[in-house]
Design a protein around this motif. Structure first.
Motif, short mmCIF file in Angstrom:
data_model
loop_
_atom_site.label_atom_id
_atom_site.label_comp_id
_atom_site.label_asym_id
_atom_site.label_seq_id
_atom_site.Cartn_x
_atom_site.Cartn_y
_atom_site.Cartn_z
N VAL A 51 0.82 -1.22 0.00
CA VAL A 51 0.00 0.00 0.00
C VAL A 51 0.85 1.27 0.00
CG1 VAL A 51 -1.98 -1.10 1.11
CG2 VAL A 51 -0.23 0.01 2.52
N ASP A 59 -6.58 4.18 -7.89
CA ASP A 59 -5.67 4.06 -9.03
C ASP A 59 -6.46 4.00 -10.33
OD1 ASP A 59 -3.17 4.25 -8.05
OD2 ASP A 59 -2.61 2.14 -8.38
N ARG A 60 -7.56 3.23 -10.30
CA ARG A 60 -8.37 3.09 -11.52
C ARG A 60 -8.96 4.43 -11.92
NH1 ARG A 60 -13.04 -1.35 -11.33
NH2 ARG A 60 -14.23 -0.06 -12.77
N HIS A 70 1.26 8.15 -3.72
CA HIS A 70 0.63 8.83 -4.85
C HIS A 70 -0.46 9.78 -4.40
CE1 HIS A 70 1.44 6.58 -8.79
NE2 HIS A 70 1.80 7.83 -8.88
N LEU A 71 -1.31 9.26 -3.50
CA LEU A 71 -2.49 10.02 -3.08
C LEU A 71 -2.14 11.29 -2.33
CD1 LEU A 71 -5.07 7.38 -1.85
CD2 LEU A 71 -5.34 9.02 -3.70
N GLU A 73 3.14 2.59 -2.15
CA GLU A 73 3.22 3.42 -3.34
C GLU A 73 1.89 4.07 -3.70
OE1 GLU A 73 6.21 2.02 -5.99
OE2 GLU A 73 5.26 3.10 -7.65
N PRO A 74 0.79 3.30 -3.73
CA PRO A 74 -0.50 3.98 -4.00
C PRO A 74 -0.83 5.06 -2.98
CG PRO A 74 -0.83 1.61 -3.56
CD PRO A 74 0.63 1.83 -3.66
N LEU A 80 -7.60 1.26 -2.44
CA LEU A 80 -6.56 2.01 -3.16
C LEU A 80 -6.53 1.63 -4.64
CD1 LEU A 80 -3.66 2.14 -0.52
CD2 LEU A 80 -5.34 3.90 -1.11
N GLU A 81 -6.89 0.37 -4.95
CA GLU A 81 -6.95 -0.01 -6.37
C GLU A 81 -7.99 0.82 -7.11
OE1 GLU A 81 -5.65 -4.69 -5.89
OE2 GLU A 81 -7.67 -4.22 -6.62
N ARG A 109 -6.15 -2.27 0.52
CA ARG A 109 -5.69 -2.53 -0.85
C ARG A 109 -6.85 -2.43 -1.83
NH1 ARG A 109 -3.95 -8.06 -1.23
NH2 ARG A 109 -3.75 -7.58 -3.43
#
Ligand SMILES: *Cc1c(COP(=O)(O)O)cnc(C)c1O
Length: 418
Positions: free
Chosen positions: A84, A319-320, A90-91, A86-87, A315-316, A312
């Motif tokens: 978790v 990302d989407r 990013h946020l 890296e995502p 967070l996916e 997870r």
């Protein structure tokens, strides 16, 4: 509700590239059995459908493998939290090395204050907003006492001008200039949980630095809501939770950020535990602590895998969606919500700033008939919102799962309720 507003909402939904994401979430039921209109994602985000699958996968590996799951699980538990990092980085606009998911928000705030609040007799004050979340206030007051200071003196609160609800950037900056070298730490809630105001991080950060203070953010209402750039904005430290906009489930894990310039600084004091120790030698059980050269050095314990699994799944979806599309939809939703609320201004006055850069998705309104009562009446009509005593109702049209037409439906309900 005028037809045109509703028609516009339907058109916005029909052309919304993020519309399919709604189906990835589970909605509470309204009294009539339909999906509730959910505006409380700023308090507890909805459950991503895949959260169950991801949690069950870890329960299965535990059942199948026992302790071996640490190494031989489908997603081994020893490095599980790294999935978790890296995502999450990013946020919040951070380098992966600057971020770690661990503990819960208030715990992380304390751990970071241990490192960043190093008061001296001259420089000992902590500046927070007068409307700060109580937990943050308790945390800073107890830190001041821990160092032998009287919170009445050491904690300085920023208050709006008489008759106003929002803090002005220029007032914050001039307060910091006035307090000068007595300030050790400036801590702000980005976004304010109560008013929905988003502060000007670069301007306030620059003012904090110019007086030699550390600058920290509580991102409970910022992470997953606004586009953040903690690294570029030179924020010293930040903490947040993942159960609000980040949809990872009640009481789930928090995040922590430490700016790269502080990483690897041997003079930085820290509370330490084995999960912050160098990964290569951790299981040789050495007597001397060797910190991981990232924000992971602040980890104390091995983390709980089940809430990480749920996180997870959420967070996916971020990302989407992509941060830009998400923010664009958020701005459009909140603008429409503002239009929906406008006819009710006499009984429900919006407190949140009108400028898009000074707010996230949430609008807070001051109601004349008691916040709790309004929220109960909304609930009876299938609208889930949230009350802050005595008179503030908060509405958060979260872009991952809110339809524009939900807002015009809300307008109809408000006509009955207010
Ligand atoms: C929600 C929230 C908290 C909650 O803290 P926990 O430690 O997660 O219980 C703290 N501060 C702010 C500003 C919040 O909005």
């Amino acid at each position: 509700m005028p037809m045109s507003l509703h028609q516009r909402a339907l058109t916005l939904d029909a052309t919304d590239p993020l519309a399919p994401l709604r189906a990835e979430f589970l909605f509470p039921r309204a009294p009539d059995g339909s999906d509730a209109l959910y505006f409380a994602g700023n308090s507890l985000g909805l459950q991503p459908r895949r959260a169950r699958e991801y949690v069950l996968a870890e329960l299965d590996d535990w059942a199948r493998l026992g302790v071996e799951g640490h190494v031989h699980g489908r997603h081994p538990w020893l490095p599980y939290h790294e999935l978790v990092t890296e995502p999450m980085a990013h946020l919040v606009g951070a380098l992966p090395s600057e971020v770690v998911v661990m503990n819960t928000l208030t715990v992380n705030l304390h751990l970071l204050l241990v490192s960043f609040y190093r008061p001296t007799r001259e420089r000992y004050r902590i500046v927070i907003e007068g409307g700060a979340f109580p937990s943050d206030r308790y945390a800073v007051a107890s830190q001041a006492r821990l160092h032998g200071f009287d919170p009445h003196d050491a904690i300085v609160t920023l208050e709006p001008r008489p008759g106003e609800d929002l803090l002005r950037t220029e007032d914050i900056v001039s307060s910091l200039e006035r307090l000068g070298s007595s300030v050790a730490v400036v801590l702000l809630g980005q976004v304010s949980y109560l008013t929905g105001q988003a502060f000007d991080v670069p301007a306030i950060g620059a003012a904090a630095r110019s007086i030699g203070a550390r600058f920290g953010l509580d991102l409970a209402h910022g992470a997953g809501n606004l586009r953040l750039s903690l690294h570029d904005d030179d924020v010293d430290f930040a903490c947040w939770c993942s159960y609000k906009y980040l949809n990872s489930g009640p009481g789930s894990l928090g995040g922590a950020f430490v700016h790269a310039r502080h990483l690897g600084d041997p003079s930085m004091p820290r509370l330490e535990g084995w999960w912050g120790h160098d990964k290569a030698t951790r299981f040789q059980m050495p007597r001397t602590f060797v910190p991981i050269p990232t924000a992971e050095a602040w980890q104390l314990s091995n983390p709980p895998i089940l809430p990480l699994a749920a996180l997870r799944a959420s967070l996916e979806l971020f990302d989407r969606a992509g941060p830009l599309a998400l923010r664009q939809k958020s701005v459009a939703l909140t603008a429409l919500l503002e239009e929906v609320l406008a006819p009710h201004a006499a009984r429900a006055q919006v407190l949140t700033p009108r400028e898009r850069d000074a707010r996230g998705c949430q609008l807070s309104m001051r109601v004349t008939s008691g916040a709790r009562a309004v929220v109960e009446r909304l609930g009876a009509r299938g609208v889930i919102a949230d009350a802050r005593e005595p008179d503030v109702v908060r509405l958060a049209p979260v872009p991952l799962y809110t339809r524009f037409a939900d807002l015009t439906a809300l307008g109809d309900v408000l006509s009955h309720v207010l």
